[in-house]
Motif scaffolding. Structure first.
Motif, short mmCIF file in Angstrom:
data_model
loop_
_atom_site.label_atom_id
_atom_site.label_comp_id
_atom_site.label_asym_id
_atom_site.label_seq_id
_atom_site.Cartn_x
_atom_site.Cartn_y
_atom_site.Cartn_z
N LEU A 40 0.86 -1.19 0.00
CA LEU A 40 0.00 0.00 0.00
C LEU A 40 0.89 1.23 0.00
N SER A 41 0.68 2.10 -0.97
CA SER A 41 1.49 3.31 -1.04
C SER A 41 0.77 4.36 -1.86
N GLU A 42 1.18 5.61 -1.67
CA GLU A 42 0.61 6.69 -2.47
C GLU A 42 1.12 6.64 -3.90
N ASP A 43 2.32 6.12 -4.09
CA ASP A 43 2.91 5.98 -5.43
C ASP A 43 3.26 4.52 -5.65
N ILE A 44 2.51 3.84 -6.51
CA ILE A 44 2.73 2.41 -6.73
C ILE A 44 3.35 2.11 -8.08
N SER A 45 3.88 3.13 -8.76
CA SER A 45 4.42 2.91 -10.11
C SER A 45 5.53 1.87 -10.12
N VAL A 46 6.44 1.91 -9.17
CA VAL A 46 7.54 0.95 -9.13
C VAL A 46 7.10 -0.38 -8.51
N SER A 47 6.37 -0.30 -7.41
CA SER A 47 6.00 -1.55 -6.73
C SER A 47 5.04 -2.40 -7.56
N LYS A 48 4.23 -1.76 -8.39
CA LYS A 48 3.31 -2.52 -9.25
C LYS A 48 4.09 -3.39 -10.23
N LYS A 49 5.14 -2.83 -10.82
CA LYS A 49 5.98 -3.59 -11.75
C LYS A 49 6.70 -4.72 -11.02
N PHE A 50 7.20 -4.42 -9.83
CA PHE A 50 7.89 -5.43 -9.03
C PHE A 50 6.94 -6.58 -8.69
N CYS A 51 5.72 -6.26 -8.30
CA CYS A 51 4.74 -7.29 -7.95
C CYS A 51 4.38 -8.14 -9.16
N GLN A 52 4.40 -7.56 -10.35
CA GLN A 52 4.17 -8.34 -11.56
C GLN A 52 5.30 -9.35 -11.78
N LEU A 53 6.53 -8.93 -11.49
CA LEU A 53 7.67 -9.85 -11.60
C LEU A 53 7.55 -10.99 -10.59
N VAL A 54 7.09 -10.66 -9.39
CA VAL A 54 6.87 -11.70 -8.39
C VAL A 54 5.80 -12.67 -8.87
N GLY A 55 4.78 -12.15 -9.54
CA GLY A 55 3.75 -13.01 -10.11
C GLY A 55 4.29 -13.97 -11.15
N ASP A 56 5.30 -13.52 -11.89
CA ASP A 56 5.95 -14.40 -12.86
C ASP A 56 6.64 -15.56 -12.16
N GLU A 57 7.22 -15.29 -10.99
CA GLU A 57 7.85 -16.35 -10.20
C GLU A 57 6.81 -17.39 -9.79
N ARG A 58 5.62 -16.94 -9.47
CA ARG A 58 4.55 -17.86 -9.05
C ARG A 58 4.16 -18.79 -10.19
N GLU A 59 4.25 -18.31 -11.41
CA GLU A 59 3.93 -19.16 -12.56
C GLU A 59 4.93 -20.31 -12.69
N ARG A 60 6.17 -20.07 -12.26
CA ARG A 60 7.19 -21.12 -12.33
C ARG A 60 7.14 -22.05 -11.13
N ASN A 61 6.71 -21.53 -9.98
CA ASN A 61 6.67 -22.34 -8.77
C ASN A 61 5.36 -22.06 -8.04
N GLU A 62 4.46 -23.00 -8.07
CA GLU A 62 3.11 -22.78 -7.51
C GLU A 62 3.10 -22.59 -6.00
N LYS A 63 4.20 -22.90 -5.32
CA LYS A 63 4.27 -22.71 -3.87
C LYS A 63 4.52 -21.26 -3.48
#
Length: 127
Positions: A40-63
């Motif tokens: 949660l932040s007032e400016d999520i421009s960077v964290s949104k992209k980072f969270c998308q990258l973390v989502g890519d990790e989830r696609e490789r490892n379902e845990k």
């Protein structure tokens, strides 16, 4: 699976405040242990992209856990309740809140207490 990992599996952790390298490292570690993390932040421009990258990790490892970023203003109780409500709708609940709203640079002690402490108190009151 280790005991620490099983304790975090399917838990939701909310990070409130600026997107620092500390928050980034914690989100990455907790999601690798199976926890879902929201920034949660007032400016999520960077964290949104980072969270998308973390989502890519989830696609490789379902845990791995999920990650997301939600824009939030911490100025009053109504906007904080809306942001927390969005967290609950997205991940089904909130288990842990990590408050990093107190991280601000170049503030006088009076401003530090008035601005940051008040935002942290409003956040804690509305959880």
């Amino acid at each position: 699976m280790s005991n620490e990992t099983s304790m975090l599996r399917e838990r939701t952790i909310v990070f409130a405040g600026p997107f620092t390298s500390t928050a980034q490292g914690m989100i990455k570690k907790f999601t690798s242990m199976g926890a879902d993390c929201i920034h949660l932040s007032e400016d999520i421009s960077v964290s949104k992209k980072f969270c998308q990258l973390v989502g890519d990790e989830r696609e490789r490892n379902e845990k791995f856990g999920r990650a997301g970023a939600i824009q939030a203003s911490f100025e009053n109780a109504i906007t904080i309740k809306d942001a927390l409500g969005s967290c609950v709708q997205t991940f089904g609940g909130i288990d842990v809140v990590i408050d990093s709203l107190f991280i601000e640079e170049n503030l006088e002690i009076k401003d530090l207490l008035e601005k940051n402490l008040m935002r942290s108190m409003i956040l804690a009151e509305n959880i």
